[in-house]
Design a protein around this motif. Structure first.
Motif, PDB file in Angstrom:
ATOM      1  N   LEU A  60       0.824  -1.210   0.000  1.00  0.00           N
ATOM      2  CA  LEU A  60       0.000   0.000   0.000  1.00  0.00           C
ATOM      3  C   LEU A  60       0.860   1.262   0.000  1.00  0.00           C
ATOM      4  CD1 LEU A  60      -2.801  -1.074   2.499  1.00  0.00           C
ATOM      5  CD2 LEU A  60      -2.951  -0.946   0.005  1.00  0.00           C
ATOM      6  N   LYS A  61       1.984   1.227   0.715  1.00  0.00           N
ATOM      7  CA  LYS A  61       2.901   2.373   0.725  1.00  0.00           C
ATOM      8  C   LYS A  61       3.481   2.595  -0.665  1.00  0.00           C
ATOM      9  CE  LYS A  61       7.006   4.064   3.122  1.00  0.00           C
ATOM     10  NZ  LYS A  61       8.033   3.752   4.132  1.00  0.00           N
ATOM     11  N   GLN A  62       3.868   1.510  -1.350  1.00  0.00           N
ATOM     12  CA  GLN A  62       4.395   1.634  -2.706  1.00  0.00           C
ATOM     13  C   GLN A  62       3.342   2.208  -3.648  1.00  0.00           C
ATOM     14  OE1 GLN A  62       5.648  -2.400  -3.477  1.00  0.00           O
ATOM     15  NE2 GLN A  62       7.794  -1.872  -3.176  1.00  0.00           N
ATOM     16  N   LYS A  66       3.460   5.592  -5.960  1.00  0.00           N
ATOM     17  CA  LYS A  66       3.183   5.623  -7.396  1.00  0.00           C
ATOM     18  C   LYS A  66       2.109   6.655  -7.710  1.00  0.00           C
ATOM     19  CE  LYS A  66       4.308   0.792  -8.331  1.00  0.00           C
ATOM     20  NZ  LYS A  66       3.752  -0.514  -8.700  1.00  0.00           N
ATOM     21  N   ALA A  67       1.067   6.701  -6.895  1.00  0.00           N
ATOM     22  CA  ALA A  67      -0.007   7.670  -7.116  1.00  0.00           C
ATOM     23  C   ALA A  67       0.518   9.097  -6.978  1.00  0.00           C
ATOM     24  CB  ALA A  67      -1.153   7.424  -6.141  1.00  0.00           C
ATOM     25  N   LYS A  68       1.428   9.309  -6.028  1.00  0.00           N
ATOM     26  CA  LYS A  68       2.016  10.645  -5.851  1.00  0.00           C
ATOM     27  C   LYS A  68       2.826  11.029  -7.079  1.00  0.00           C
ATOM     28  CE  LYS A  68       5.033  13.299  -2.824  1.00  0.00           C
ATOM     29  NZ  LYS A  68       5.941  13.255  -1.670  1.00  0.00           N
ATOM     30  N   HIS A  69       3.608  10.093  -7.614  1.00  0.00           N
ATOM     31  CA  HIS A  69       4.409  10.380  -8.807  1.00  0.00           C
ATOM     32  C   HIS A  69       3.508  10.661 -10.011  1.00  0.00           C
ATOM     33  CE1 HIS A  69       8.329   9.752  -7.088  1.00  0.00           C
ATOM     34  NE2 HIS A  69       7.950   8.598  -6.570  1.00  0.00           N
ATOM     35  N   ARG A  71       0.560  12.058  -9.877  1.00  0.00           N
ATOM     36  CA  ARG A  71       0.052  13.422  -9.696  1.00  0.00           C
ATOM     37  C   ARG A  71       1.109  14.455 -10.068  1.00  0.00           C
ATOM     38  NH1 ARG A  71      -2.007  11.036  -5.033  1.00  0.00           N
ATOM     39  NH2 ARG A  71      -0.436  12.041  -3.712  1.00  0.00           N
ATOM     40  N   VAL A  72       2.363  14.184  -9.726  1.00  0.00           N
ATOM     41  CA  VAL A  72       3.444  15.112 -10.062  1.00  0.00           C
ATOM     42  C   VAL A  72       3.587  15.227 -11.578  1.00  0.00           C
ATOM     43  CG1 VAL A  72       5.957  15.411  -9.980  1.00  0.00           C
ATOM     44  CG2 VAL A  72       4.714  14.834  -7.902  1.00  0.00           C
ATOM     45  N   VAL A  73       3.569  14.101 -12.279  1.00  0.00           N
ATOM     46  CA  VAL A  73       3.701  14.121 -13.736  1.00  0.00           C
ATOM     47  C   VAL A  73       2.534  14.873 -14.364  1.00  0.00           C
ATOM     48  CG1 VAL A  73       3.659  12.679 -15.810  1.00  0.00           C
ATOM     49  CG2 VAL A  73       5.115  12.046 -13.880  1.00  0.00           C
ATOM     50  N   LYS A  74       1.324  14.632 -13.874  1.00  0.00           N
ATOM     51  CA  LYS A  74       0.158  15.339 -14.408  1.00  0.00           C
ATOM     52  C   LYS A  74       0.269  16.839 -14.154  1.00  0.00           C
ATOM     53  CE  LYS A  74      -3.295  11.691 -14.380  1.00  0.00           C
ATOM     54  NZ  LYS A  74      -4.583  11.240 -13.822  1.00  0.00           N
ATOM     55  N   THR A  75       0.778  17.222 -12.997  1.00  0.00           N
ATOM     56  CA  THR A  75       0.945  18.633 -12.682  1.00  0.00           C
ATOM     57  C   THR A  75       1.942  19.287 -13.627  1.00  0.00           C
ATOM     58  OG1 THR A  75       0.437  18.191 -10.366  1.00  0.00           O
ATOM     59  CG2 THR A  75       1.564  20.255 -10.849  1.00  0.00           C
ATOM     60  N   VAL A  76       3.017  18.557 -13.936  1.00  0.00           N
ATOM     61  CA  VAL A  76       4.029  19.096 -14.852  1.00  0.00           C
ATOM     62  C   VAL A  76       3.477  19.201 -16.266  1.00  0.00           C
ATOM     63  CG1 VAL A  76       6.245  18.572 -15.950  1.00  0.00           C
ATOM     64  CG2 VAL A  76       5.999  18.334 -13.487  1.00  0.00           C
ATOM     65  N   LEU A  77       2.714  18.215 -16.695  1.00  0.00           N
ATOM     66  CA  LEU A  77       2.221  18.192 -18.072  1.00  0.00           C
ATOM     67  C   LEU A  77       1.016  19.086 -18.316  1.00  0.00           C
ATOM     68  CD1 LEU A  77       2.529  14.415 -18.955  1.00  0.00           C
ATOM     69  CD2 LEU A  77       4.059  16.272 -19.577  1.00  0.00           C
ATOM     70  N   ALA A 133      13.480   2.062  -9.452  1.00  0.00           N
ATOM     71  CA  ALA A 133      12.994   2.666  -8.209  1.00  0.00           C
ATOM     72  C   ALA A 133      11.489   2.459  -8.043  1.00  0.00           C
ATOM     73  CB  ALA A 133      13.320   4.159  -8.186  1.00  0.00           C
ATOM     74  N   TYR A 134      10.750   2.434  -9.154  1.00  0.00           N
ATOM     75  CA  TYR A 134       9.308   2.213  -9.088  1.00  0.00           C
ATOM     76  C   TYR A 134       8.951   0.741  -9.053  1.00  0.00           C
ATOM     77  CZ  TYR A 134       8.859   7.143 -10.333  1.00  0.00           C
ATOM     78  OH  TYR A 134       8.936   8.507 -10.353  1.00  0.00           O
TER      79      TYR A 134
END
Length: 147
Positions: A60-62, A66-69, A71-77, A133-134
Motif C-alpha cells: 500500500l505504501k508503494q 506511485k499515485a504521488k508520482h 500526480r506530479v507528472v500530471k501537474t508538470v504536463l 525505483a518504481y
C-alpha cells in the motif's frame, strides 16, 4: 449494520498481496485493516503474529508513492497541454530546458547534440534508475557504465 461472521474476511488466512488487492479495489478498507491491527495488540505485535499484514502495508505504501508520482507528472504536463493544443511541437515547448542541456553538454563534454538526442540521452541516463525505483523491470538488457 455488521456483517455476519460468515461474510467477514479472515485476514489471518490471506496473503499480504491478497489483502492489498482487496483494499486497492474497494472490497476492504484501510480503516478496517487498522482496526484489525489495533485489535491484535498494535502494529508490532500484529506484524509479529501476522507477517502478511506488514507485506500488505508495504504494498500500500508503494502504491501511494506511485499515485504521488502520477500526480506530479500530471501537474508538470498540465500547462504543456494548452501549448500542445495550439499546435506547438514538444521540442518547441521544452526549448529552454533542452537548450540549457545542449550548452551544458557542449561546454563540459564537448558534445554538440540536437534537442532530440538530448531527450534520448536524458531518458537513457535517468530512465533505467527510475524504472527500478518504481519496481518496474527493464524490458531487456541495458548496458551501463558500471556494468
Amino acid at each position: 449494520m455488521n456483517k455476519p461472521k460468515s461474510q467477514r474476511l479472515d485476514l489471518t488466512s490471506m496473503t499480504g498481496e491478497e489483502i492489498a488487492y482487496l483494499i486497492l479495489n474497494g472490497k476492504y478498507t484501510r480503516s478496517a485493516l487498522w482496526a484489525f491491527i489495533s485489535g491484535n495488540g498494535g502494529a508490532d505485535a500484529c506484524h509479529a503474529k501476522h507477517p502478511q499484514i506488514a507485506i500488505c502495508l508495504h504494498i500500500l505504501k508503494q502504491e501511494r508513492k506511485k499515485a504521488k508520482h502520477v500526480r506530479v507528472v500530471k501537474t508538470v504536463l498540465k500547462p504543456l497541454s494548452n501549448q500542445r493544443a495550439d499546435g506547438m511541437e514538444l521540442t518547441e515547448i521544452l526549448h529552454p530546458i533542452l537548450e540549457g542541456h545542449r550548452q551544458l553538454y557542449l561546454s563540459k563534454l564537448n558534445l554538440a547534440l540536437t534537442h532530440e538526442q538530448i531527450i534520448m540521452l536524458l531518458v537513457a541516463v535517468n530512465g533505467a534508475e527510475e524504472l527500478e525505483a518504481y519496481g518496474c523491470p527493464l524490458a531487456g538488457e541495458f548496458p551501463t557504465a558500471t556494468a
